[in-house]
Scaffold this motif. Structure first.
Motif, mmCIF file in Angstrom:
data_model
loop_
_atom_site.group_PDB
_atom_site.id
_atom_site.type_symbol
_atom_site.label_atom_id
_atom_site.label_comp_id
_atom_site.label_asym_id
_atom_site.label_seq_id
_atom_site.Cartn_x
_atom_site.Cartn_y
_atom_site.Cartn_z
ATOM 1 N N ALA A 1 42.325 -74.159 -22.984
ATOM 2 C CA ALA A 1 42.505 -72.718 -22.770
ATOM 3 C C ALA A 1 43.968 -72.318 -22.899
ATOM 4 C CB ALA A 1 41.956 -72.326 -21.404
ATOM 5 N N HIS A 2 44.514 -72.421 -24.101
ATOM 6 C CA HIS A 2 45.907 -72.013 -24.281
ATOM 7 C C HIS A 2 46.086 -71.222 -25.578
ATOM 8 C CE1 HIS A 2 46.508 -75.428 -27.082
ATOM 9 N NE2 HIS A 2 45.837 -76.127 -26.204
ATOM 10 N N PHE A 3 45.215 -70.231 -25.739
ATOM 11 C CA PHE A 3 45.268 -69.401 -26.933
ATOM 12 C C PHE A 3 45.349 -67.921 -26.559
ATOM 13 C CE2 PHE A 3 42.885 -73.257 -27.916
ATOM 14 C CZ PHE A 3 43.659 -73.763 -28.945
ATOM 15 N N ARG A 4 45.867 -67.152 -27.481
ATOM 16 C CA ARG A 4 45.873 -65.696 -27.360
ATOM 17 C C ARG A 4 45.624 -65.135 -28.746
ATOM 18 N NH1 ARG A 4 50.137 -62.841 -29.247
ATOM 19 N NH2 ARG A 4 51.934 -64.023 -29.969
ATOM 20 N N THR A 5 45.179 -63.891 -28.796
ATOM 21 C CA THR A 5 44.989 -63.257 -30.084
ATOM 22 C C THR A 5 45.694 -61.910 -30.115
ATOM 23 O OG1 THR A 5 42.919 -62.164 -29.469
ATOM 24 C CG2 THR A 5 42.730 -64.333 -30.480
ATOM 25 N N GLU A 6 45.980 -61.495 -31.331
ATOM 26 C CA GLU A 6 46.490 -60.155 -31.599
ATOM 27 C C GLU A 6 45.550 -59.533 -32.621
ATOM 28 O OE1 GLU A 6 50.442 -60.337 -33.149
ATOM 29 O OE2 GLU A 6 51.309 -60.992 -31.239
ATOM 30 N N GLY A 7 45.143 -58.299 -32.364
ATOM 31 C CA GLY A 7 44.318 -57.564 -33.310
ATOM 32 C C GLY A 7 45.151 -56.534 -34.031
ATOM 33 N N HIS A 8 45.214 -56.651 -35.344
ATOM 34 C CA HIS A 8 46.002 -55.735 -36.172
ATOM 35 C C HIS A 8 45.053 -54.936 -37.056
ATOM 36 C CE1 HIS A 8 49.991 -57.580 -35.347
ATOM 37 N NE2 HIS A 8 49.243 -58.635 -35.085
ATOM 38 N N PRO A 9 45.133 -53.599 -36.977
ATOM 39 C CA PRO A 9 44.289 -52.783 -37.853
ATOM 40 C C PRO A 9 44.595 -53.085 -39.322
ATOM 41 C CG PRO A 9 45.390 -51.422 -36.208
ATOM 42 C CD PRO A 9 45.993 -52.786 -36.130
ATOM 43 N N ARG A 10 43.563 -53.041 -40.144
ATOM 44 C CA ARG A 10 43.722 -53.176 -41.589
ATOM 45 C C ARG A 10 42.671 -52.286 -42.249
ATOM 46 N NH1 ARG A 10 39.889 -56.104 -44.206
ATOM 47 N NH2 ARG A 10 38.544 -57.414 -42.949
ATOM 48 N N GLU A 11 42.828 -52.032 -43.509
ATOM 49 C CA GLU A 11 41.873 -51.199 -44.233
ATOM 50 C C GLU A 11 40.463 -51.764 -44.084
ATOM 51 O OE1 GLU A 11 40.979 -48.220 -47.360
ATOM 52 O OE2 GLU A 11 43.017 -48.850 -46.972
ATOM 53 N N GLY A 12 39.553 -50.988 -43.521
ATOM 54 C CA GLY A 12 38.156 -51.404 -43.382
ATOM 55 C C GLY A 12 37.869 -52.300 -42.197
ATOM 56 N N GLY A 13 38.844 -52.523 -41.324
ATOM 57 C CA GLY A 13 38.557 -53.382 -40.183
ATOM 58 C C GLY A 13 39.773 -53.807 -39.395
#
Length: 144
Positions: free
Chosen positions: A119-131
């Protein structure tokens, strides 16, 4: 400090497939999605049924839980599966960009399991065209 993602998920969103409900104590939005990943660790395609569920309570706090299941191959080229459970909380009326979440993984790959089941992860969500592009980072690598 390493800032390179270990995996990047390419998520496609079709706005016509989003379901929403608003009531006196909050609201919910369900966003189904397909997607892919192509990385040195794992390559795969999301199976049908993936959904991002966003529930906003009466105080305006939004909880996001995206769950998805990949069919693919691990770093050795062997067929395997990868389940992702990605969670995040957001302040009232906020839409951070990028948004940050904490994923957990489950896999049947003997190659990937020892690494991804920690359990040593993180995520970043970046908008992009279509998703959205979901970048997965190893927090321990970032601290080096």
């Amino acid at each position: 400090m390493s800032k390179q993602p270990i995996m990047v998920f390419q998520i496609t969103i079709n706005p016509t497939e989003i379901s929403e409900l608003e009531g006196p104590t909050g609201k919910v939005k369900m966003i189904p999605f397909p997607g892919t990943v192509d990385s040195p660790l794992f390559r795969g395609v999301i199976r049908p049924g993936a959904v991002d569920v966003q529930v906003t309570n009466a105080a305006g706090i939004r909880h996001m839980c995206a769950r998805y299941f990949f069919d693919g191959t691990d770093a050795t080229g062997k067929p395997c599966h990868l389940f992702v459970d990605n969670n995040g909380y957001f302040e009232p009326d906020s839409s951070p960009s990028p948004f940050r979440t904490a994923p957990t993984f489950l896999t049947d790959s003997p190659e990937l399991a020892p690494y991804l089941h920690s359990a040593h992860f993180r995520t970043e969500g970046h908008p992009r065209e279509g998703g959205v592009e979901i970048r997965v980072f190893d927090v321990l690598q970032e601290q080096e």
